[in-house]
Design a protein around this motif. Sequence first.
Motif, PDB file in Angstrom:
ATOM      1  N   ALA A 188       0.838  -1.109  -0.093  1.00 50.53           N
ATOM      2  CA  ALA A 188      -0.183   0.165   0.150  1.00 50.53           C
ATOM      3  C   ALA A 188       0.806   1.396  -0.005  1.00 50.53           C
ATOM      4  O   ALA A 188       0.329   2.281  -0.393  1.00 50.53           O
ATOM      5  CB  ALA A 188      -0.754  -0.089   1.339  1.00 50.53           C
ATOM      6  N   ASP A 189       2.047   1.295   0.560  1.00 51.46           N
ATOM      7  CA  ASP A 189       2.808   2.288   0.647  1.00 51.46           C
ATOM      8  C   ASP A 189       3.498   2.620  -0.880  1.00 51.46           C
ATOM      9  O   ASP A 189       3.932   3.810  -1.010  1.00 51.46           O
ATOM     10  CB  ASP A 189       4.192   1.778   1.575  1.00 51.46           C
ATOM     11  CG  ASP A 189       5.051   3.257   1.958  1.00 51.46           C
ATOM     12  OD1 ASP A 189       4.353   4.297   2.366  1.00 51.46           O
ATOM     13  OD2 ASP A 189       6.438   3.251   1.656  1.00 51.46           O
ATOM     14  N   VAL A 190       3.600   1.676  -1.684  1.00 50.97           N
ATOM     15  CA  VAL A 190       4.037   1.857  -3.014  1.00 50.97           C
ATOM     16  C   VAL A 190       3.087   2.107  -4.005  1.00 50.97           C
ATOM     17  O   VAL A 190       3.248   3.121  -4.844  1.00 50.97           O
ATOM     18  CB  VAL A 190       4.987   0.480  -3.483  1.00 50.97           C
ATOM     19  CG1 VAL A 190       5.520   0.868  -4.864  1.00 50.97           C
ATOM     20  CG2 VAL A 190       6.175   0.480  -2.755  1.00 50.97           C
ATOM     21  N   HIS A 191       1.966   1.362  -4.010  1.00 52.91           N
ATOM     22  CA  HIS A 191       0.766   1.531  -4.637  1.00 52.91           C
ATOM     23  C   HIS A 191      -0.327   2.116  -4.250  1.00 52.91           C
ATOM     24  O   HIS A 191      -1.186   1.462  -3.294  1.00 52.91           O
ATOM     25  CB  HIS A 191       0.335   0.086  -5.230  1.00 52.91           C
ATOM     26  CG  HIS A 191       1.562  -0.618  -5.763  1.00 52.91           C
ATOM     27  ND1 HIS A 191       1.798  -0.342  -7.148  1.00 52.91           N
ATOM     28  CD2 HIS A 191       2.106  -1.685  -5.486  1.00 52.91           C
ATOM     29  CE1 HIS A 191       2.844  -1.192  -7.521  1.00 52.91           C
ATOM     30  NE2 HIS A 191       3.052  -1.699  -6.586  1.00 52.91           N
ATOM     31  N   HIS A 192      -0.470   3.698  -4.161  1.00 51.84           N
ATOM     32  CA  HIS A 192      -1.375   4.493  -3.334  1.00 51.84           C
ATOM     33  C   HIS A 192      -2.691   4.266  -3.888  1.00 51.84           C
ATOM     34  O   HIS A 192      -3.669   4.720  -3.158  1.00 51.84           O
ATOM     35  CB  HIS A 192      -0.840   5.987  -3.545  1.00 51.84           C
ATOM     36  CG  HIS A 192       0.604   6.117  -3.065  1.00 51.84           C
ATOM     37  ND1 HIS A 192       0.882   6.058  -1.847  1.00 51.84           N
ATOM     38  CD2 HIS A 192       1.908   6.267  -3.629  1.00 51.84           C
ATOM     39  CE1 HIS A 192       2.021   6.349  -1.532  1.00 51.84           C
ATOM     40  NE2 HIS A 192       2.786   6.508  -2.681  1.00 51.84           N
TER      41      HIS A 192
END
Length: 259
Positions: A163-167
């Motif tokens: 989730a931190d990479v794919h917002h």
Amino acid sequence: MTSAEWAAIRPLLPAPGWMRGRGGQPETYCHRAILDAIRYLVDNDIKWRAMPADFPPWDRVYAFFRRWRDHGMVKEFHDRLRAEVCGKLGRDAEPSAGVIDSQSVKADAVVGADSRGFDGGKLINGRKRHIVVDTLGLLLGVMVTAADTGDRAAAQVLLEQVADVHHRLELVWADGGYTGPLVEYCLATLALVLAIVKRSDDQKGFVVLPKRWIVERLFAHLMRTRRLVRDFERRTTSAEAMVYWSRGSAEVRPKAASS
């Protein structure tokens, strides 16, 4: 790789440090030969020291593998490749939905007791791969743990990373093993809906469940890579890198064919 495949992936390779003014010297061997050697090892499950003479020396190939593993470049390369595949298919490179699941595999004798365990449900002594894919079945994240690690505990860490990479990710499907506090945690902390797809109590035998089949298909593809039939890696980071190399090799062909 064919010349068409190499032409397609060459622009996606991370730039070496010496080309970005970060010191070091140009590499002796062509990246194409190095990548072919690593793909050969992953697909055929040979020992590093048994690298065929057609490829660069095994220690140079391993040094490249280790550098890409430790600096996250294998994941960076895979993410670029995945985005390119999505673009060729007319899909947004940033996914809004995904699927999570885990796979337990037996571990080789070289795997230490500190990173292996016994999965009582699958009766497997080894390690567990926790994987998140998008709705196309393309890899978004992987984490390797001891096989006795709970799915919910590992999913909390892995989903945070993804989730931190794919917002844009806002929905993830999972099986009944991910119920409980994890559902509330994902919604409150990650702004992520964890939808549980359960098997009906009335169903008997094999049944294809909605959305969950996407990640199950990925596990089947991993089992076709001989290096991944068992876990042969001393370090969990190497085991994760092997998964990225396996999926990256599989995604080269459809992208190259459409370019």
